[in-house]
Design a protein around this motif. Structure first.
Motif, PDB file in Angstrom:
ATOM      1  N   GLY A   3       0.826  -1.212   0.000  1.00  0.00           N
ATOM      2  CA  GLY A   3       0.000   0.000   0.000  1.00  0.00           C
ATOM      3  C   GLY A   3       0.855   1.255   0.000  1.00  0.00           C
ATOM      4  O   GLY A   3       0.551   2.230  -0.695  1.00  0.00           O
ATOM      5  N   LYS A   4       1.940   1.231   0.768  1.00  0.00           N
ATOM      6  CA  LYS A   4       2.866   2.363   0.801  1.00  0.00           C
ATOM      7  C   LYS A   4       3.552   2.545  -0.543  1.00  0.00           C
ATOM      8  O   LYS A   4       3.759   3.671  -1.008  1.00  0.00           O
ATOM      9  CB  LYS A   4       3.906   2.171   1.907  1.00  0.00           C
ATOM     10  CG  LYS A   4       3.335   2.309   3.303  1.00  0.00           C
ATOM     11  CD  LYS A   4       4.376   2.005   4.362  1.00  0.00           C
ATOM     12  CE  LYS A   4       3.755   2.044   5.742  1.00  0.00           C
ATOM     13  NZ  LYS A   4       4.694   1.614   6.791  1.00  0.00           N
ATOM     14  N   VAL A   5       3.908   1.438  -1.196  1.00  0.00           N
ATOM     15  CA  VAL A   5       4.548   1.509  -2.515  1.00  0.00           C
ATOM     16  C   VAL A   5       3.605   2.154  -3.529  1.00  0.00           C
ATOM     17  O   VAL A   5       3.992   3.041  -4.294  1.00  0.00           O
ATOM     18  CB  VAL A   5       4.984   0.105  -2.996  1.00  0.00           C
ATOM     19  CG1 VAL A   5       5.426   0.126  -4.451  1.00  0.00           C
ATOM     20  CG2 VAL A   5       6.091  -0.442  -2.114  1.00  0.00           C
TER      21      VAL A   5
ATOM     22  N   GLN B 206       9.160  -4.693  -7.296  1.00  0.00           N
ATOM     23  CA  GLN B 206       8.608  -4.169  -6.051  1.00  0.00           C
ATOM     24  C   GLN B 206       7.981  -5.292  -5.218  1.00  0.00           C
ATOM     25  O   GLN B 206       8.082  -5.296  -3.994  1.00  0.00           O
ATOM     26  CB  GLN B 206       7.561  -3.086  -6.349  1.00  0.00           C
ATOM     27  CG  GLN B 206       8.178  -1.831  -6.924  1.00  0.00           C
ATOM     28  CD  GLN B 206       7.137  -0.912  -7.530  1.00  0.00           C
ATOM     29  OE1 GLN B 206       6.153  -1.358  -8.116  1.00  0.00           O
ATOM     30  NE2 GLN B 206       7.358   0.389  -7.384  1.00  0.00           N
ATOM     31  N   TRP B 207       7.341  -6.236  -5.891  1.00  0.00           N
ATOM     32  CA  TRP B 207       6.761  -7.400  -5.210  1.00  0.00           C
ATOM     33  C   TRP B 207       7.851  -8.183  -4.479  1.00  0.00           C
ATOM     34  O   TRP B 207       7.729  -8.520  -3.304  1.00  0.00           O
ATOM     35  CB  TRP B 207       6.048  -8.278  -6.250  1.00  0.00           C
ATOM     36  CG  TRP B 207       5.671  -9.637  -5.778  1.00  0.00           C
ATOM     37  CD1 TRP B 207       4.595  -9.976  -5.012  1.00  0.00           C
ATOM     38  CD2 TRP B 207       6.363 -10.865  -6.053  1.00  0.00           C
ATOM     39  NE1 TRP B 207       4.577 -11.334  -4.785  1.00  0.00           N
ATOM     40  CE2 TRP B 207       5.652 -11.900  -5.418  1.00  0.00           C
ATOM     41  CE3 TRP B 207       7.506 -11.184  -6.773  1.00  0.00           C
ATOM     42  CZ2 TRP B 207       6.058 -13.226  -5.485  1.00  0.00           C
ATOM     43  CZ3 TRP B 207       7.910 -12.501  -6.837  1.00  0.00           C
ATOM     44  CH2 TRP B 207       7.181 -13.511  -6.198  1.00  0.00           C
ATOM     45  N   ALA B 208       8.953  -8.448  -5.190  1.00  0.00           N
ATOM     46  CA  ALA B 208      10.057  -9.220  -4.605  1.00  0.00           C
ATOM     47  C   ALA B 208      10.718  -8.462  -3.460  1.00  0.00           C
ATOM     48  O   ALA B 208      11.045  -9.045  -2.423  1.00  0.00           O
ATOM     49  CB  ALA B 208      11.078  -9.572  -5.688  1.00  0.00           C
ATOM     50  N   GLN B 209      10.910  -7.148  -3.644  1.00  0.00           N
ATOM     51  CA  GLN B 209      11.528  -6.344  -2.590  1.00  0.00           C
ATOM     52  C   GLN B 209      10.658  -6.321  -1.334  1.00  0.00           C
ATOM     53  O   GLN B 209      11.173  -6.380  -0.216  1.00  0.00           O
ATOM     54  CB  GLN B 209      11.780  -4.920  -3.089  1.00  0.00           C
ATOM     55  CG  GLN B 209      12.873  -4.826  -4.111  1.00  0.00           C
ATOM     56  CD  GLN B 209      12.954  -3.460  -4.765  1.00  0.00           C
ATOM     57  OE1 GLN B 209      12.012  -2.667  -4.748  1.00  0.00           O
ATOM     58  NE2 GLN B 209      14.099  -3.184  -5.392  1.00  0.00           N
ATOM     59  N   GLY B 210       9.354  -6.234  -1.515  1.00  0.00           N
ATOM     60  CA  GLY B 210       8.443  -6.246  -0.369  1.00  0.00           C
ATOM     61  C   GLY B 210       8.517  -7.553   0.400  1.00  0.00           C
ATOM     62  O   GLY B 210       8.550  -7.564   1.636  1.00  0.00           O
ATOM     63  N   LEU B 211       8.524  -8.670  -0.325  1.00  0.00           N
ATOM     64  CA  LEU B 211       8.641  -9.978   0.329  1.00  0.00           C
ATOM     65  C   LEU B 211       9.951 -10.095   1.098  1.00  0.00           C
ATOM     66  O   LEU B 211       9.982 -10.555   2.241  1.00  0.00           O
ATOM     67  CB  LEU B 211       8.546 -11.106  -0.701  1.00  0.00           C
ATOM     68  CG  LEU B 211       7.163 -11.375  -1.280  1.00  0.00           C
ATOM     69  CD1 LEU B 211       7.268 -12.364  -2.427  1.00  0.00           C
ATOM     70  CD2 LEU B 211       6.217 -11.874  -0.214  1.00  0.00           C
TER      71      LEU B 211
ATOM     72  N   LYS C 224      15.974 -14.701  -3.484  1.00  0.00           N
ATOM     73  CA  LYS C 224      15.706 -14.040  -4.760  1.00  0.00           C
ATOM     74  C   LYS C 224      14.320 -14.468  -5.235  1.00  0.00           C
ATOM     75  O   LYS C 224      14.175 -15.431  -5.987  1.00  0.00           O
ATOM     76  CB  LYS C 224      16.783 -14.383  -5.774  1.00  0.00           C
ATOM     77  CG  LYS C 224      18.138 -13.849  -5.354  1.00  0.00           C
ATOM     78  CD  LYS C 224      19.180 -14.072  -6.402  1.00  0.00           C
ATOM     79  CE  LYS C 224      20.486 -13.483  -5.915  1.00  0.00           C
ATOM     80  NZ  LYS C 224      21.489 -13.423  -6.934  1.00  0.00           N
ATOM     81  N   PHE C 225      13.302 -13.739  -4.774  1.00  0.00           N
ATOM     82  CA  PHE C 225      11.922 -14.113  -5.039  1.00  0.00           C
ATOM     83  C   PHE C 225      11.577 -14.082  -6.524  1.00  0.00           C
ATOM     84  O   PHE C 225      10.687 -14.796  -6.961  1.00  0.00           O
ATOM     85  CB  PHE C 225      10.966 -13.218  -4.249  1.00  0.00           C
ATOM     86  CG  PHE C 225      10.926 -13.558  -2.794  1.00  0.00           C
ATOM     87  CD1 PHE C 225      10.197 -14.640  -2.340  1.00  0.00           C
ATOM     88  CD2 PHE C 225      11.627 -12.807  -1.874  1.00  0.00           C
ATOM     89  CE1 PHE C 225      10.168 -14.972  -1.002  1.00  0.00           C
ATOM     90  CE2 PHE C 225      11.609 -13.128  -0.531  1.00  0.00           C
ATOM     91  CZ  PHE C 225      10.873 -14.216  -0.101  1.00  0.00           C
ATOM     92  N   LEU C 226      12.279 -13.266  -7.310  1.00  0.00           N
ATOM     93  CA  LEU C 226      11.989 -13.233  -8.746  1.00  0.00           C
ATOM     94  C   LEU C 226      12.259 -14.587  -9.389  1.00  0.00           C
ATOM     95  O   LEU C 226      11.591 -14.965 -10.351  1.00  0.00           O
ATOM     96  CB  LEU C 226      12.799 -12.139  -9.438  1.00  0.00           C
ATOM     97  CG  LEU C 226      12.325 -10.715  -9.139  1.00  0.00           C
ATOM     98  CD1 LEU C 226      13.259  -9.700  -9.789  1.00  0.00           C
ATOM     99  CD2 LEU C 226      10.899 -10.503  -9.595  1.00  0.00           C
ATOM    100  N   PHE C 227      13.193 -15.337  -8.867  1.00  0.00           N
ATOM    101  CA  PHE C 227      13.464 -16.674  -9.391  1.00  0.00           C
ATOM    102  C   PHE C 227      12.401 -17.678  -8.956  1.00  0.00           C
ATOM    103  O   PHE C 227      12.283 -18.751  -9.529  1.00  0.00           O
ATOM    104  CB  PHE C 227      14.841 -17.174  -8.956  1.00  0.00           C
ATOM    105  CG  PHE C 227      15.980 -16.417  -9.568  1.00  0.00           C
ATOM    106  CD1 PHE C 227      16.180 -16.427 -10.948  1.00  0.00           C
ATOM    107  CD2 PHE C 227      16.839 -15.688  -8.784  1.00  0.00           C
ATOM    108  CE1 PHE C 227      17.222 -15.726 -11.516  1.00  0.00           C
ATOM    109  CE2 PHE C 227      17.887 -14.980  -9.350  1.00  0.00           C
ATOM    110  CZ  PHE C 227      18.079 -15.000 -10.723  1.00  0.00           C
TER     111      PHE C 227
END
Length: 123
Positions: free
Chosen positions: A65-67, A88-93, A102-105
């Motif tokens: 929400g802040k993002v 942004q999704w990966a950074q939040g996690l 590395k959530f993108l992977f």
């Protein structure tokens, strides 16, 4: 002897070897978790990550929400949206779960579609 000996071979720096045998004891059915018996390692990892995501869902919603709020403030009044990028999704996690992963992977493993916004591969 029922032939239930296990073995490990130790290779020494001189290239000689030693064989260490042991008796492999059976594991009682009650001692083995369902995930250990039937799931692959990747499924087990995904299940644990999904569980952790679910436990922290409120903090994640607050984070995203802040993002979105920051993005809308930068864009101004012409474009208001609630879409975040995969980065942004990966950074939040990473930040909320406090994991160095590395959530993108792992996006496919976690059920994120391959194509993002507007059918873009990286959207």
């Amino acid at each position: 002897d029922n032939g239930n000996d296990g073995a490990v071979i130790e290779v020494l720096p001189s290239l000689d070897y030693r064989v260490h045998t042991f008796y492999a004891t059976g594991v009682q059915d009650n001692d083995v978790k369902f995930a250990d018996r039937y799931c692959t390692l990747s499924s087990s990892v995904a299940a644990k990550l999904i569980h952790r995501i679910a436990e922290n869902r409120l903090q994640l919603l607050d984070c995203y929400g802040k993002v979105v709020k920051e993005m809308n403030e930068k864009k101004g009044a012409e474009s208001k949206g609630e879409v975040i990028t995969r980065v942004q999704w990966a950074q939040g996690l990473k930040r909320v779960l406090d994991l160095r992963v590395k959530f993108l992977f792992l996006q496919e493993l976690l059920g994120v579609p391959l194509l993002g916004e507007n059918g873009k591969r990286r959207g």
